[in-house]
Design a protein around this motif. Structure first.
Motif, PDB file in Angstrom:
ATOM      1  N   MET B   1     -40.074   5.606   2.296  1.00 42.93           N
ATOM      2  CA  MET B   1     -40.708   4.278   2.465  1.00 42.93           C
ATOM      3  C   MET B   1     -40.642   3.500   1.167  1.00 42.93           C
ATOM      4  O   MET B   1     -40.962   4.019   0.103  1.00 42.93           O
ATOM      5  N   LEU B   2     -40.215   2.280   1.268  1.00 43.64           N
ATOM      6  CA  LEU B   2     -40.152   1.436   0.069  1.00 43.64           C
ATOM      7  C   LEU B   2     -41.485   0.740  -0.111  1.00 43.64           C
ATOM      8  O   LEU B   2     -42.060   0.220   0.837  1.00 43.64           O
ATOM      9  N   THR B   3     -41.955   0.701  -1.333  1.00 43.99           N
ATOM     10  CA  THR B   3     -43.185  -0.040  -1.582  1.00 43.99           C
ATOM     11  C   THR B   3     -42.797  -1.449  -2.021  1.00 43.99           C
ATOM     12  O   THR B   3     -41.658  -1.710  -2.393  1.00 43.99           O
ATOM     13  N   LYS B   4     -43.779  -2.365  -1.943  1.00 39.54           N
ATOM     14  CA  LYS B   4     -43.508  -3.739  -2.375  1.00 39.54           C
ATOM     15  C   LYS B   4     -43.184  -3.740  -3.856  1.00 39.54           C
ATOM     16  O   LYS B   4     -43.799  -2.999  -4.624  1.00 39.54           O
ATOM     17  N   PRO B   5     -42.251  -4.577  -4.272  1.00 40.04           N
ATOM     18  CA  PRO B   5     -41.933  -4.616  -5.696  1.00 40.04           C
ATOM     19  C   PRO B   5     -43.119  -5.128  -6.507  1.00 40.04           C
ATOM     20  O   PRO B   5     -43.884  -5.961  -6.027  1.00 40.04           O
ATOM     21  N   SER B   6     -43.269  -4.622  -7.730  1.00 40.92           N
ATOM     22  CA  SER B   6     -44.309  -5.188  -8.588  1.00 40.92           C
ATOM     23  C   SER B   6     -43.660  -6.127  -9.602  1.00 40.92           C
ATOM     24  O   SER B   6     -42.512  -5.923 -10.006  1.00 40.92           O
ATOM     25  N   ILE B   7     -44.413  -7.148  -9.958  1.00 39.77           N
ATOM     26  CA  ILE B   7     -43.809  -8.277 -10.655  1.00 39.77           C
ATOM     27  C   ILE B   7     -44.513  -8.542 -11.973  1.00 39.77           C
ATOM     28  O   ILE B   7     -45.747  -8.526 -12.058  1.00 39.77           O
ATOM     29  N   LEU B   8     -43.717  -8.748 -13.012  1.00 34.85           N
ATOM     30  CA  LEU B   8     -44.265  -9.100 -14.314  1.00 34.85           C
ATOM     31  C   LEU B   8     -43.933 -10.567 -14.602  1.00 34.85           C
ATOM     32  O   LEU B   8     -42.759 -10.952 -14.621  1.00 34.85           O
ATOM     33  N   VAL B   9     -44.979 -11.384 -14.773  1.00 28.12           N
ATOM     34  CA  VAL B   9     -44.770 -12.803 -15.085  1.00 28.12           C
ATOM     35  C   VAL B   9     -44.856 -12.974 -16.600  1.00 28.12           C
ATOM     36  O   VAL B   9     -45.875 -12.648 -17.206  1.00 28.12           O
ATOM     37  N   VAL B  10     -43.749 -13.445 -17.203  1.00 28.96           N
ATOM     38  CA  VAL B  10     -43.751 -13.624 -18.657  1.00 28.96           C
ATOM     39  C   VAL B  10     -43.721 -15.124 -18.948  1.00 28.96           C
ATOM     40  O   VAL B  10     -42.699 -15.786 -18.761  1.00 28.96           O
ATOM     41  N   GLU B  11     -44.836 -15.653 -19.380  1.00 32.87           N
ATOM     42  CA  GLU B  11     -44.988 -17.112 -19.521  1.00 32.87           C
ATOM     43  C   GLU B  11     -46.158 -17.390 -20.447  1.00 32.87           C
ATOM     44  O   GLU B  11     -47.197 -16.736 -20.335  1.00 32.87           O
ATOM     45  N   MET B 117     -37.640 -16.427  -4.454  1.00 34.76           N
ATOM     46  CA  MET B 117     -38.228 -15.098  -4.629  1.00 34.76           C
ATOM     47  C   MET B 117     -37.756 -14.136  -3.541  1.00 34.76           C
ATOM     48  O   MET B 117     -37.468 -12.977  -3.821  1.00 34.76           O
ATOM     49  N   ASN B 118     -37.706 -14.651  -2.285  1.00 31.83           N
ATOM     50  CA  ASN B 118     -37.279 -13.761  -1.204  1.00 31.83           C
ATOM     51  C   ASN B 118     -35.884 -13.211  -1.460  1.00 31.83           C
ATOM     52  O   ASN B 118     -35.588 -12.061  -1.146  1.00 31.83           O
ATOM     53  N   ARG B 119     -35.035 -14.056  -2.047  1.00 31.49           N
ATOM     54  CA  ARG B 119     -33.678 -13.575  -2.311  1.00 31.49           C
ATOM     55  C   ARG B 119     -33.667 -12.447  -3.334  1.00 31.49           C
ATOM     56  O   ARG B 119     -32.994 -11.434  -3.158  1.00 31.49           O
ATOM     57  N   VAL B 120     -34.482 -12.631  -4.377  1.00 30.19           N
ATOM     58  CA  VAL B 120     -34.481 -11.584  -5.398  1.00 30.19           C
ATOM     59  C   VAL B 120     -35.136 -10.307  -4.851  1.00 30.19           C
ATOM     60  O   VAL B 120     -34.736  -9.189  -5.167  1.00 30.19           O
ATOM     61  N   MET B 121     -36.097 -10.501  -3.943  1.00 31.61           N
ATOM     62  CA  MET B 121     -36.730  -9.306  -3.370  1.00 31.61           C
ATOM     63  C   MET B 121     -35.784  -8.568  -2.440  1.00 31.61           C
ATOM     64  O   MET B 121     -35.788  -7.346  -2.376  1.00 31.61           O
ATOM     65  N   GLU B 122     -35.008  -9.344  -1.710  1.00 34.42           N
ATOM     66  CA  GLU B 122     -34.005  -8.723  -0.851  1.00 34.42           C
ATOM     67  C   GLU B 122     -33.053  -7.875  -1.684  1.00 34.42           C
ATOM     68  O   GLU B 122     -32.713  -6.750  -1.344  1.00 34.42           O
ATOM     69  N   THR B 125     -34.719  -4.707  -2.598  1.00 31.80           N
ATOM     70  CA  THR B 125     -34.734  -3.742  -1.501  1.00 31.80           C
ATOM     71  C   THR B 125     -33.370  -3.078  -1.336  1.00 31.80           C
ATOM     72  O   THR B 125     -33.277  -1.858  -1.175  1.00 31.80           O
ATOM     73  N   LEU B 126     -32.336  -3.906  -1.382  1.00 26.65           N
ATOM     74  CA  LEU B 126     -30.981  -3.367  -1.252  1.00 26.65           C
ATOM     75  C   LEU B 126     -30.696  -2.309  -2.307  1.00 26.65           C
ATOM     76  O   LEU B 126     -30.173  -1.229  -2.011  1.00 26.65           O
ATOM     77  N   ALA B 127     -31.053  -2.649  -3.554  1.00 27.13           N
ATOM     78  CA  ALA B 127     -30.772  -1.733  -4.658  1.00 27.13           C
ATOM     79  C   ALA B 127     -31.481  -0.400  -4.443  1.00 27.13           C
ATOM     80  O   ALA B 127     -30.909   0.673  -4.657  1.00 27.13           O
ATOM     81  N   ARG B 128     -32.743  -0.510  -3.967  1.00 24.60           N
ATOM     82  CA  ARG B 128     -33.482   0.742  -3.761  1.00 24.60           C
ATOM     83  C   ARG B 128     -32.866   1.575  -2.638  1.00 24.60           C
ATOM     84  O   ARG B 128     -32.743   2.782  -2.730  1.00 24.60           O
ATOM     85  N   HIS B 129     -32.487   0.911  -1.560  1.00 23.85           N
ATOM     86  CA  HIS B 129     -31.855   1.630  -0.453  1.00 23.85           C
ATOM     87  C   HIS B 129     -30.607   2.330  -0.920  1.00 23.85           C
ATOM     88  O   HIS B 129     -30.336   3.482  -0.552  1.00 23.85           O
ATOM     89  N   LEU B 130     -29.862   1.651  -1.755  1.00 25.97           N
ATOM     90  CA  LEU B 130     -28.627   2.225  -2.269  1.00 25.97           C
ATOM     91  C   LEU B 130     -28.918   3.515  -3.039  1.00 25.97           C
ATOM     92  O   LEU B 130     -28.241   4.528  -2.883  1.00 25.97           O
ATOM     93  N   GLU B 131     -29.969   3.431  -3.852  1.00 25.51           N
ATOM     94  CA  GLU B 131     -30.342   4.607  -4.646  1.00 25.51           C
ATOM     95  C   GLU B 131     -30.698   5.777  -3.748  1.00 25.51           C
ATOM     96  O   GLU B 131     -30.286   6.910  -3.975  1.00 25.51           O
ATOM     97  N   ILE B 132     -31.482   5.460  -2.692  1.00 25.99           N
ATOM     98  CA  ILE B 132     -31.908   6.525  -1.784  1.00 25.99           C
ATOM     99  C   ILE B 132     -30.696   7.159  -1.106  1.00 25.99           C
ATOM    100  O   ILE B 132     -30.565   8.386  -1.027  1.00 25.99           O
ATOM    101  N   LEU B 133     -29.780   6.292  -0.656  1.00 26.49           N
ATOM    102  CA  LEU B 133     -28.568   6.804  -0.010  1.00 26.49           C
ATOM    103  C   LEU B 133     -27.798   7.719  -0.943  1.00 26.49           C
ATOM    104  O   LEU B 133     -27.304   8.777  -0.549  1.00 26.49           O
ATOM    105  N   LYS B 134     -27.727   7.308  -2.202  1.00 26.74           N
ATOM    106  CA  LYS B 134     -26.970   8.081  -3.186  1.00 26.74           C
ATOM    107  C   LYS B 134     -27.586   9.473  -3.343  1.00 26.74           C
ATOM    108  O   LYS B 134     -26.891  10.480  -3.371  1.00 26.74           O
ATOM    109  N   LYS B 135     -28.922   9.472  -3.417  1.00 27.36           N
ATOM    110  CA  LYS B 135     -29.612  10.752  -3.580  1.00 27.36           C
ATOM    111  C   LYS B 135     -29.359  11.648  -2.387  1.00 27.36           C
ATOM    112  O   LYS B 135     -29.097  12.839  -2.520  1.00 27.36           O
ATOM    113  N   GLU B 136     -29.436  11.060  -1.184  1.00 30.69           N
ATOM    114  CA  GLU B 136     -29.222  11.859   0.025  1.00 30.69           C
ATOM    115  C   GLU B 136     -27.838  12.468   0.032  1.00 30.69           C
ATOM    116  O   GLU B 136     -27.638  13.616   0.368  1.00 30.69           O
ATOM    117  N   ARG B 137     -26.867  11.654  -0.360  1.00 27.26           N
ATOM    118  CA  ARG B 137     -25.492  12.123  -0.382  1.00 27.26           C
ATOM    119  C   ARG B 137     -25.346  13.307  -1.339  1.00 27.26           C
ATOM    120  O   ARG B 137     -24.727  14.316  -1.015  1.00 27.26           O
TER     121      ARG B 137
END
Ligand SMILES: Nc1ncnc2c1ncn2[C@@H]1O[C@H](COP(=O)(O)OP(=O)(O)O)[C@@H](O)[C@H]1O
Ligand SMILES: [Mg+2]
Lengths: 129, 493
Positions: B1-11, B117-122, B125-137
């Motif tokens: 299960m992917l958790t929501k990304p956490s965000i650091l605002v630098v401003e 923001m939705n684009r960067v979150m997408e 998510t993609l990056a995390r899925h990729l990582e999970i797939l890699k681990k499974e493989r």
């Protein structure tokens, strides 16, 4: 002490000799036997007031002698103390207890036994009679 | 299960921080803030895993946003950077070149903010899925390297026999030990076990296992039995094979040849009875002979003779204790099989064991105090084992405490454990000795202990018994102050 008759059955002559001195000093009339068969014979011929039976003996072991005695209505009333080398006196193991129960021995003492302890057990059993 | 990304605002502009923060929090994102690039880098360094996306102002006063992006790039960080700028001019393009994912104008509307923001979150998510797939493989690859051939080779190298059936009861696997044992009646793999195996009991046990979990049969039933085939005696462990979904897909039998183990046990048992009879019989005679002479029943003796014989009586009793200790240890090492577990009133056993030692404590002018808690539950344990624990611990405490000292024994409950605590005000034990005192025959040699008799087996026996009852031993000691040993025995196994 009214000179009760004690039969001591043990294949170790040295043990018998020393124990005889102990018991005689207490005023008992001691007879000895050195294997199970001889022991059973003397139980019948001497009709002792108490029998001390070593367990590990040639010809017939102490358990068997005890079982025969307890099954014989003429002998079953004679109190029997089993002397066993299994376990230790301090810890009555379930094993020795079980063997005691199965053979219906009146008491069982682990070897080696302190003379004072042996005398006390004998006195206790004779008092019961 | 992917958790929501956490965000650091630098401003460093508080109003901007507030605005971003409120928007993100309203959708349940975890938000953190940093006021400068230094703070941002510090945060990343410390909690790298806690930042997924960074909203980074390109108008920071100190080192500047570019250095942050460069550092992230250098450390191959997975953090996605969304740049924020008032202008979105040259500096934005530069930031994207350096590795930022995108740039958003600070004058954004809410809708515009979320599109970006939705684009960067997408992307996140993609990056995390990729990582999970890699681990499974990778894990699949690891499994592949353990192929059937490898497993068969491993199984064939076992001395024990192993047999596996499928859920219909067809024999699908057996190792070399099975083939060599002559258990097989020559049939090939893939046939029902009753055709393949000579031993009918084994067949019926394996078939019964397949029905485990069905009405009237406990699930996952584990069967241990003794099988006799020809002149071999086998101990069989038979289990259902259960797959990841909890479905029985077969049965497995592991068979161990007992003939050799039996022979060894026989030798041990013979040795036991040899020791107990051959040593105890003469020792019994010796004890009786000496006692009779010491007590003057074989004629008068003088004071010197009495003194000497008294000492040989003590020595004889020491030898008897040693033989008893050896037999106890043997008994324990042979394992639980020899323990007789029954419900025990531990308070009573403790009291009796202490009574045995109260005399020697008195002689040494040692105060022996026993506190037994009320209403202790019965403990299922081996009676002689419990006595051995009490006798050894208390006798040690008394033995290794100089006269005038105190020994306290507490028996009470601590959670689900029965707790035996023996504390003394005695010699104590050096740190270096602590790790050895449970070893067999280990005794501390010092000026003070030299005259104290013992075999060095007491604590080894205690440890053996406590282990067999799945208990624990805790020991604290200070040289010159005293020793405290706590034995905890679980009420339930
Ligand atoms: N309560 C204690 N205080 C100080 N030393 C102890 C205590 N209990 C045990 N020891 C040390 O640990 C050693 C091992 O104890 P144990 O196995 O019971 O053997 P033993 O008492 O026969 O010497 C002892 O020789 C003694 O030096
Ligand atoms: Mg000790």
């Amino acid at each position: 002490m009214a000179g009760e008759k004690i039969l001591l059955v043990d294949d170790d002559y040295d043990f018998c000799e020393a124990t005889e001195l102990l018991l005689q000093a207490r005023g008992y009339d001691v007879t000895m036997a050195h294997d199970g068969e001889e022991g059973l014979e003397k139980v019948r011929s001497r009709q002792p007031d108490l029998v001390i039976l070593d367990v590990m003996m040639p010809k017939m072991n102490g358990y068997d002698v005890c079982v025969v005695m307890k099954a014989d209505p003429e002998l079953s009333a004679i109190p029997v103390i089993l002397l066993t080398a299994v376990g230790r006196e301090m810890f009555k193991t379930s094993y020795t207890k079980q063997m005691g129960l199965m053979t219906e021995a009146d008491d069982y003492i682990a070897k080696p036994v302190e003379p004072q302890e042996l005398v006390e057990r004998i006195e206790a059993l004779l008092k019961e009679e | 299960m992917l958790t929501k990304p956490s965000i650091l605002v630098v401003e460093n502009d508080a109003a901007m921080v507030n605005r971003c923060g409120r928007l993100l929090l309203s959708r349940g994102y975890k938000v953190r803030t940093a006021e400068s690039s230094k703070e941002a880098l510090h945060f990343v360094e410390k909690y790298r895993a806690d930042v997924d996306i960074m909203l980074l102002s390109l108008e920071l006063p100190d080192l500047g946003a570019m250095s942050v992006i460069e550092v992230l790039h250098r450390i191959k960080s997975r953090i996605l950077v969304m740049a924020m700028s008032s202008e979105c001019g040259e500096e934005a393009i530069e930031a994207i070149h350096a590795g930022a994912y995108d740039c958003i104008r600070k004058t954004f509307t809410n809708a515009r903010f979320w599109t970006k923001m939705n684009r960067v979150m997408e992307r996140f998510t993609l990056a995390r899925h990729l990582e999970i797939l890699k681990k499974e493989r990778e894990s699949v690859l690891a499994k592949d390297s353990c192929d059937e051939g490898t497993i068969l080779t491993i199984l064939d190298s076992m001395a024990d026999m192993i047999l596996v059936t499928d859920q219909k009861g067809n024999l699908i696997l057996c190792n070399k030990a099975v083939v060599e044992s002559g258990l097989l009646s020559g049939r090939r793999l893939g046939r029902p076990v009753e055709e393949c195996l000579k031993n009918k009991d084994l067949v019926s046990f394996m078939m019964a296992t397949l029905q485990s979990g069905q009405p009237g049969r406990p699930f996952g039933h584990h069967e241990v039995c003794l099988l006799e085939t020809g002149d071999a005696k086998l101990r069989a462990h038979i289990n259902p094979v259960i797959n990841g979904d909890g479905v029985i897909v077969g049965s497995v039998a592991l068979l161990h040849d007992m003939s050799q183990t039996d022979a060894m046990n026989q030798v041990k048992a013979d040795f036991m009875s040899m020791v107990s009879h051959e040593l105890k019989a003469p020792l019994s005679a010796l004890l009786m002979q000496i006692s009779v002479v010491v007590d003057g029943l074989a004629g008068d003796i003088n004071a010197k003779q009495k003194d000497l014989l008294g000492k040989s009586k003590e020595k004889t009793k020491g030898m008897i204790a040693l033989v008893n200790d050896l037999l106890d240890l043997r008994r324990i090492e042979e394992g639980k099989a020899l323990l007789v577990i029954e419900p025990l009133d531990m308070g009573e056993i403790l009291q009796r064991s202490v009574d045995l030692m109260s005399l020697s404590a008195q002689e040494e002018n040692i105060r022996l105090e026993v506190n037994i808690a009320d209403d202790l539950p019965l403990l299922s344990a081996d009676r002689s084992g419990m006595q051995a624990i009490f006798v050894n611990l208390v006798s040690n405490a008394v033995k290794y405490t100089p006269s005038g000292g105190r020994v306290t024994v507490d028996l009470n409950m601590a959670g689900k454990f029965l707790r035996i605590k023996v504390a003394d005000t005695g010699l104590g034990i050096e740190k270096a000795d602590l790790e050895h005192i449970f070893d067999r025959f280990y005794r501390i040699k010092s000026e003070q202990t030299r005259s104290i008799g013992g075999s060095g087996l007491g604590l080894a026996i205690v440890k053996g018994i406590v282990d067999a009852h799945k208990g624990t031993i805790h020991l604290e000691s200070e040289v010159g102050k005293g020793t405290m040993i706590i034995v905890s025995l679980p009420l339930e196994k």
